[in-house]
Design a protein around this motif. Structure first.
Motif, mmCIF file in Angstrom:
data_model
loop_
_atom_site.group_PDB
_atom_site.id
_atom_site.type_symbol
_atom_site.label_atom_id
_atom_site.label_comp_id
_atom_site.label_asym_id
_atom_site.label_seq_id
_atom_site.Cartn_x
_atom_site.Cartn_y
_atom_site.Cartn_z
ATOM 1 N N PRO A 179 31.081 46.808 -1.426
ATOM 2 C CA PRO A 179 30.911 45.366 -1.561
ATOM 3 C C PRO A 179 30.892 44.629 -0.222
ATOM 4 O O PRO A 179 31.515 45.073 0.752
ATOM 5 N N PRO A 229 31.086 40.368 1.382
ATOM 6 C CA PRO A 229 31.614 39.064 0.956
ATOM 7 C C PRO A 229 30.631 38.257 0.091
ATOM 8 O O PRO A 229 31.040 37.344 -0.615
ATOM 9 N N ASP A 230 29.343 38.586 0.158
ATOM 10 C CA ASP A 230 28.356 37.839 -0.617
ATOM 11 C C ASP A 230 28.100 38.448 -1.986
ATOM 12 O O ASP A 230 27.170 38.045 -2.685
ATOM 13 N N ASP A 231 28.880 39.427 -2.383
ATOM 14 C CA ASP A 231 28.592 40.160 -3.617
ATOM 15 C C ASP A 231 29.203 39.535 -4.858
ATOM 16 O O ASP A 231 29.408 40.219 -5.859
ATOM 17 N N TYR A 232 29.520 38.256 -4.826
ATOM 18 C CA TYR A 232 30.021 37.606 -6.041
ATOM 19 C C TYR A 232 28.954 37.721 -7.139
ATOM 20 O O TYR A 232 27.795 37.369 -6.920
ATOM 21 N N GLY A 233 29.360 38.220 -8.290
ATOM 22 C CA GLY A 233 28.423 38.281 -9.410
ATOM 23 C C GLY A 233 27.342 39.331 -9.296
ATOM 24 O O GLY A 233 26.369 39.293 -10.044
ATOM 25 N N SER A 234 27.514 40.279 -8.365
ATOM 26 C CA SER A 234 26.511 41.336 -8.234
ATOM 27 C C SER A 234 26.783 42.452 -9.228
ATOM 28 O O SER A 234 27.930 42.725 -9.581
ATOM 29 N N LYS A 235 25.708 43.114 -9.629
ATOM 30 C CA LYS A 235 25.851 44.316 -10.453
ATOM 31 C C LYS A 235 26.028 45.526 -9.531
ATOM 32 O O LYS A 235 25.870 45.404 -8.309
ATOM 33 N N PRO A 236 26.324 46.704 -10.110
ATOM 34 C CA PRO A 236 26.505 47.877 -9.248
ATOM 35 C C PRO A 236 25.265 48.163 -8.403
ATOM 36 O O PRO A 236 24.131 48.050 -8.875
#
Lengths: 171, 119
Positions: free
Chosen positions: A58, A60-67
């Motif tokens: 991950p 820091p910009d991975d809010y709400g990201s899928k795998p």
């Protein structure tokens, strides 16, 4: 013990110094999470019984990201996590051709101009489901990139020589 | 053209903070989802396909079945996602915390209290 808990046990044996934390689901359909960290390098594994293992490093910009990457079996996920922790490298989210072009801040018209074709042809290329390797290489090149093909096996990842797969005229 | 993810995330947080406070956890999650979906529809260029389980470049709201209890805070729920936890209070308060513990967003509920003031 479920598949993710087994994975945690295998990783604990392989990396005694790693921090491994399970974040278990409270609902039957929810995801289980395993946070693995070694020498400051973090790998997050999301597990759902019906979908398998999502593996991500991950940001820091991975809010709400899928795998970023998905593996069906525990063995495949284990090998990938070991590879990521040993090499201290990052997972690679798969992107569509349009997303790659957008990320390069290029329009279809600019690509068309570079390839001396019309914009509609670029649009069709981006939506094509079964593209020739040479066409893909040309399109990636027009975006300023170089096409690489990787084959991922449970125990290692190898690069396939693209040139060997193309005919003399580049197709 | 797609707006970079960080800029979309900042715009989502800006709109969420500017939106009126709400009075329950359900309303807070609904408001969060509505605002995030609107930002992504406008700025991401990526179709909304929540059931496709692989990164596609779009930012999705927390899945409601990814809910976890919070120790010593019975009035707070935590929604886990890849790099963050979203804490939601029964008074409609919200807090988004990254894996490293940094707080990305904190919004009080309708009664003016933040997530950690609920007990």
């Amino acid at each position: 013990m479920n598949d993710l808990e087994h994975l945690k046990e295998r990783l604990a044996v392989r990396f005694p110094d790693a921090t491994l934390t399970i974040d278990k689901a409270e609902t039957a359909t929810g995801s289980w999470w395993l946070d693995a960290e070694l020498l400051g390098h973090a790998v997050v594994i999301e597990w759902r019984a019906d979908r398998g293992f999502g593996v991500s490093t991950p940001t820091p910009d991975d809010y709400g990201s899928k795998p970023h990457e998905v593996y069906e079996t525990a063995d495949a996920a284990y090998c990938r996590v070991v590879d990521l922790l040993l090499s201290q490298t990052w997972t690679v989210p798969g992107l569509t051709l349009q997303q790659i072009r957008d990320s390069r801040h290029l329009s279809q018209a600019e690509i068309a101009s570079r390839l001396r074709i019309n914009q509609g042809a670029v649009s069709r290329m981006e939506r094509r489901s079964d593209m020739r390797l040479g066409t893909l290489r040309t399109l990636i090149s027009a975006m300023g990139g170089e096409l690489q093909l990787l084959a991922r096996f449970p125990d290692r990842t190898v690069e396939i020589q693209v040139d060997q797969l193309l005919s003399d005229d580049g197709h | 053209m797609e707006v970079p993810k960080r800029e979309r995330l900042d715009e989502f947080f800006r709109r969420l903070l500017a939106a009126p406070a709400v009075g329950s956890a359900d309303e807070a999650m609904q408001q969060l989802s509505n605002i995030l979906d609107a930002v992504e529809d406008e700025l991401s260029g990526v179709p909304n396909v929540p059931d496709n389980w692989r990164e596609d470049g779009r930012i999705y709201p927390p899945k409601l079945d990814n809910v976890h209890p919070v120790a010593r805070h019975p009035n707070v729920k935590r929604f886990r996602s890849l790099g963050h936890s979203t804490f939601v209070g029964i008074n409609g308060s919200l807090e988004v915390v990254a894996r490293d513990g940094s707080v990305e967003l904190s919004k009080p509920g309708l009664d003016g209290r933040s997530v950690w003031e609920l007990g």
